[in-house]
Design an enzyme around this catalytic site. Structure first.
Site, PDB file in Angstrom:
ATOM      1  CD  GLN A   1     -32.474   7.071 -56.127  1.00 24.33           C
ATOM      2  OE1 GLN A   1     -32.925   8.131 -55.725  1.00 24.33           O
ATOM      3  NE2 GLN A   1     -33.245   6.023 -56.373  1.00 24.33           N
TER       4      GLN A   1
ATOM      5  CB  ILE B   1     -30.721  13.748 -59.757  1.00 25.64           C
ATOM      6  CG1 ILE B   1     -30.531  13.029 -58.409  1.00 25.64           C
ATOM      7  CG2 ILE B   1     -32.010  14.562 -59.762  1.00 25.64           C
ATOM      8  CD1 ILE B   1     -31.579  12.002 -58.078  1.00 25.64           C
TER       9      ILE B   1
ATOM     10  CG  HIS C   1     -17.536  15.446 -53.589  1.00 25.80           C
ATOM     11  ND1 HIS C   1     -17.984  14.314 -54.249  1.00 25.80           N
ATOM     12  CD2 HIS C   1     -16.180  15.372 -53.600  1.00 25.80           C
ATOM     13  CE1 HIS C   1     -16.936  13.601 -54.644  1.00 25.80           C
ATOM     14  NE2 HIS C   1     -15.835  14.223 -54.260  1.00 25.80           N
TER      15      HIS C   1
ATOM     16  CG  ASP D   1     -18.407  14.537 -58.052  1.00 26.87           C
ATOM     17  OD1 ASP D   1     -19.633  14.631 -57.884  1.00 26.87           O
ATOM     18  OD2 ASP D   1     -17.770  13.498 -57.811  1.00 26.87           O
TER      19      ASP D   1
ATOM     20  CD  GLN E   1     -30.351  -6.563 -14.243  1.00 28.51           C
ATOM     21  OE1 GLN E   1     -30.246  -6.899 -13.074  1.00 28.51           O
ATOM     22  NE2 GLN E   1     -30.813  -7.394 -15.169  1.00 28.51           N
TER      23      GLN E   1
ATOM     24  CB  SER F   1     -28.345 -11.605  -7.146  1.00 28.92           C
ATOM     25  OG  SER F   1     -28.729 -11.767  -8.501  1.00 28.92           O
ATOM     26  CG  LEU F   2     -24.339 -13.522 -11.736  1.00 24.51           C
ATOM     27  CD1 LEU F   2     -24.784 -14.778 -11.029  1.00 24.51           C
ATOM     28  CD2 LEU F   2     -24.766 -13.573 -13.204  1.00 24.51           C
TER      29      LEU F   2
ATOM     30  N   GLY G   1     -22.576  -7.933  -8.350  1.00 24.90           N
ATOM     31  CA  GLY G   1     -22.247  -7.330  -7.068  1.00 24.90           C
ATOM     32  C   GLY G   1     -21.764  -8.368  -6.059  1.00 24.90           C
TER      33      GLY G   1
ATOM     34  CB  CYS H   1     -29.349   9.313  -1.028  1.00 27.86           C
ATOM     35  SG  CYS H   1     -28.754   8.475  -2.496  1.00 27.86           S
TER      36      CYS H   1
ATOM     37  CE  LYS I   1     -39.981   1.064  -1.746  1.00 24.09           C
ATOM     38  NZ  LYS I   1     -38.543   1.396  -1.659  1.00 24.09           N
TER      39      LYS I   1
END
Length: 860
Positions: free
Chosen positions: A88, A90, A106, A142, A558, A589-590, A592, A665, A715
């Site tokens: 804008q 100013i 700048h 500028d 996932q 399931s897909l 892997g 683990c 769980k």
């Protein structure tokens, strides 16, 4: 100081945030009005902080300042105006109002390239140096006095985006903060701008961005990259308007094969190749080969560099000449040995200039989030063949922040066809790509470079782990990310030390025999990663896999895909050839299953549950008898004898269970405490549990973050309910923390008997299961500790070294800790016994999981 920030965009947002962190009071933010209901990032951030935000559609009309706008501004009493990025106009009534005036950012080295398209013109003019200026605002265009400038080198193939993201954005933010600091200290200079060298260029628009073909190639290249991506350099060809992006300057006379594309006004037709469109200027280039091989009348595709008389010194000359012509090209002497004919050498250079060695060729659709004082840039698509792509059918799913249950972003959901594409890319990279041609030492150098990049991005990686997996940030820095970096460095060192052996055999008299073995990579490997340590588990397997010379398709969990995708981006920056590493977020399931079944996958490395591991093992056997290594479930026993250092046993016992929220683990799934110290041990543990801070994982004083995902939290709740039902004593915890997110209380059970469910099954959560054993009864407690089908890890605490070594001999587990716990190291092999799996991660032993041994016998 009291500061008014006037501007917009992510750049403005970051400057605003940093100024507040410096201790300045931002009394008001002036930004653009909302567009189509979307709030500018600067205004959004300020509103969150309760800072007054003003969204004036204009500050003046017909050159006159609007009085009510100026009045609202003046009421704030700002001492300095900071304009980080402002579209804008100013009015000077605002610019001159503060006692310290106004400063503006700048994106060029003023007085060069004044105007609104400074970055574009920096590139269009072919400037070798670029940078930014922070200057004192005045009533010119500028032209104000200079306060601060910083410069950078312009790379040969920089675009507006790469230059902005690499330097102008991050360094510009630091520069604005530095400028304000100088003003506050009374040290800010005011240097008049010189008029010598001053230029002013207008705004680049689509209608002015048409290419003039009657120019040298470098000028055309600069025009294209200077207009990339906005407004886009264009031309007309075949009756259509074509817009060009991702230009690379080719100065070595490389003309790959392809289909000719006539372009009106061009010096010669373009050439459409697999990797892009080759364009020509009105200048011609001469091949360096022709200069080095003067005895060859004409260099042809079949010309062999060495058979034509070139010596080793000519290799250095060729490499240096081509590097000088192709400024910024990474070319080494060994590249010539890998491509000795002119055709092969040209193809190698084309790949380097336009493909495998240019990360900028890969366009990444980032998800950006301002988190942890960082602006995260997170890829969210599949990574196949060195490119981020949508899944088949553009299928996606939500990945969730466990801290508050919010959606982080949509992630591409891989389908079976995507697995096939990734495997094909990995197979091609293994069989015909550069990966199989480079030396083992060069392979190690690439892995070292990857480790260095991971270290450079460690804060970003750790923040993503906290965001996506709920990892406590400080732990993520040290372990999730820190050990990942160590792992790649360790295996990078192994690359050129994988050796076979010579074996004496019975001679075929009167002849003799020589028998030797070679250790070779297997081929395409599939790696399936769990969700508890998303990046570290990826690194444990992938580093060994790559060090051995294989290519890989990685399936992250996932629920935690984001660090794997960021890792994929870093492999591009490291220069790992395309197709060597592929990353496919999706369901086990897909994705892997397809990896386990795929005939071109020769090895599966899996970390996860025993149930799924058995299924993978069966699929690997039925498909093509592929090699498999499995790190599966655990119920690791920790035996604490009365003669231990009790304080240390309590400390390490806590760590053995609650480390990483229990999502570990090797967590001690069952703690056996000798009867004489049982009650005191429980008392001290409960005291320590009450001191643990549960909270946002990004808070530096948090000990215990959220569980990884909603289903796992549920769980754990059910696990504790069953323990209580079967008669175990719930000493503390056992419930969800009453706050948003997936937080679970650190839990302690005592009086746990061997037949109970919680004594036999893994919780994979922050639940300590304590059982007594009779004083001095070593063999009985050993029998109880081994009465499980799991054998991943174990531990013993005692001051009696003979007892400790006896117990370690008898414990049926792949790892035994004595007077410590969780002490894993990249050089020490890690893996389980019994139904905790087989095969090793880490250490030299891990390499064998990704190698095959070939025996060669010769008679002479």
């Amino acid at each position: 100081m009291k500061i008014a920030v006037i501007g917009q965009s992510l750049f403005g947002q970051e400057v605003y945030r940093c100024l507040r962190e410096e201790g300045h009071e931002v009394v008001g933010v002036f930004t653009i009005p909302d567009k189509n209901g979307k709030v500018d990032p600067l205004g959004l951030e300020a509103e969150k902080d309760g800072v007054p935000v003003f969204k004036f559609p204009r500050w003046r009309v017909k050159g006159q300042a609007l009085p009510d706008v100026v009045a609202k501004y003046q009421a704030l009493g700002a001492e300095l105006n900071v304009l980080p990025f402002c579209s804008q106009f100013i009015p000077m009534e605002v610019i001159n109002a503060p006692c310290h005036g106004s400063i503006i950012y700048h994106p060029s080295l003023l007085p060069r390239h004044r105007g609104a398209s400074a970055i574009n013109w920096t590139l269009i003019h072919g400037d070798k140096k670029g940078g930014f200026t922070i200057f004192w605002a005045d009533d010119g265009l500028d032209t104000g006095d200079l306060l601060l400038q910083k410069e950078c080198e312009i790379l040969p193939d920089d675009t507006v985006n790469t230059l902005y993201n690499r330097f102008l954005f991050p360094e510009g933010i630091k520069g604005m903060v530095q400028a304000v600091r100088l003003i506050a200290e009374g040290k800010a200079p005011r240097l008049p701008q010189p008029e010598e060298g001053a230029t002013y260029e207008g705004i680049q628009k689509k209608e002015t961005a048409k290419i003039n073909w009657d120019q040298p190639a470098e000028v055309i290249h600069n025009w294209i990259r200077g207009n990339d991506k906005m407004p886009g350099a264009w031309t007309e060809a075949c009756g259509q308007k074509l817009t060009f992006f991702n230009s690379t300057l080719n100065t070595a006379g490389l003309v790959p094969e392809g289909e000719a594309l006539p372009i009106p006004g061009a010096h010669r037709p373009g050439v459409v190749t697999e990797r892009g469109l080759v364009l020509f200027g009105n200048d011609d280039r001469m091949s360096a080969w022709k200069r080095i091989l003067p005895s060859i009348p004409e260099v042809e595709d079949s010309t062999d560099f060495f058979k034509s008389g070139a010596a080793s010194v000519d290799i250095v000359r060729l490499v240096e000449e081509v590097k000088e012509l192709c400024d910024g090209l990474e070319l080494e002497n060994e590249d010539v040995y890998m491509a000795t004919t002119f055709k092969d050498f040209i193809q190698l250079l084309v790949r380097k200039l336009r493909g495998n060695n240019k990360e900028s060729e890969c366009i990444i659709d980032y998800v950006e989030k301002a988190v942890n004082k960082l602006t995260l840039q997170m890829p969210h698509q599949l990574f196949i063949g060195g490119t981020f792509v949508d899944a088949e059918g553009t299928k996606t799913y939500e990945t969730i922040n466990p801290t508050d249950g919010s959606v982080i972003c949509q992630v591409s959901l891989a389908q079976v066809s995507d697995v096939d594409k990734a495997v094909a890319a990995a197979k091609d990279a293994f069989e015909t790509g550069l990966w199989g041609k480079i030396s083992a030492r060069d392979r190690g150098r690439l892995l070292y470079r990857l480790a260095d990049l991971m270290e450079q991005h460690q804060e970003e990686l750790a923040t993503i782990e906290a965001l996506d997996a709920g990892a406590v940030y400080t732990l993520a820095l040290k372990t999730h990310v820190g050990m990942s970096i160590q792992t790649f460095r360790y295996f990078a060192g192994w690359c050129d030390k994988i050796q076979g052996s010579t074996i004496p055999i019975n001679q075929a008299r009167p002849n003799r025999n020589l028998t030797l073995t070679r250790k070779e990579p297997i081929g395409v490997c599939g790696i399936v990663i769990p969700w508890n340590y998303p990046l570290m588990m990826l690194s444990w397997k992938t580093a060994a896999c790559l060090a051995a010379g294989n290519t890989v398709v990685i399936k992250p969990a996932q629920v935690t895909p984001l660090t794997a995708l960021k890792f994929a981006e870093l492999t591009l920056k490291a220069g790992i050839p395309k197709g060597v590493i592929n990353v496919l977020p999706g369901s086990g399931s897909l994705v892997g299953q397809r990896l386990s079944d795929h005939p071109d996958v020769r090895k599966i490395g899996f970390t996860g549950s025993t149930e799924v591991g058995k299924h993978i093992m069966k699929s690997c056997a039925l498909s093509n008898v592929k090699k498999v290594s499995l790190e599966l479930g655990g119920k690791s026993p920790l035996i604490i004898f009365a003669d231990c250092d009790l304080s240390k046993a309590v400390q390490m016992g806590m760590s053995s269970v609650f480390f990483n929220k229990g999502e570990n683990c090797i967590a001690a799934g069952r703690v056996f405490v000798e009867d004489s110290i049982h009650d005191l041990f429980v008392q001290k543990v409960v005291e320590e549990v009450t001191k643990m801070k549960i909270g946002n994982p990004l808070d530096r004083d948090t000990n215990h973050g959220p569980q990884n995902h909603q289903a796992h939290l549920q769980k754990l709740i059910e696990y504790c309910q069953r323990g209580v039902k079967e008669g175990a004593t719930l000493v503390c915890g056992g419930n969800q923390v009453p706050r948003s997110g997936f937080f679970f209380q650190p839990t302690v059970f005592t009086d746990v008997e061997d037949h109970m469910f919680i004594a036999k099954e893994e919780s994979f959560g922050p639940i300590m299961i304590i059982s007594r054993f009779a004083n001095g009864d070593v063999d009985t407690v050993l029998s109880r500790a081994n009465a499980t089908e799991f054998g991943l890890a174990s531990g013993v605490f005692t001051r009696d070294i003979s007892k400790a070594l006896y117990v370690s001999d008898k414990l049926e587990a792949g790892t035994v800790f004595i007077n410590t716990y969780n002490k894993t190291d990249v050089a020490a092999p890690f893996g389980g016994f019994k139904q905790s799996g087989f095969g090793k991660d880490l250490g030299e032993a891990a390499l064998n999981e990704y190698l095959r041994v070939k025996t060669i016998t010769a008679e002479y």
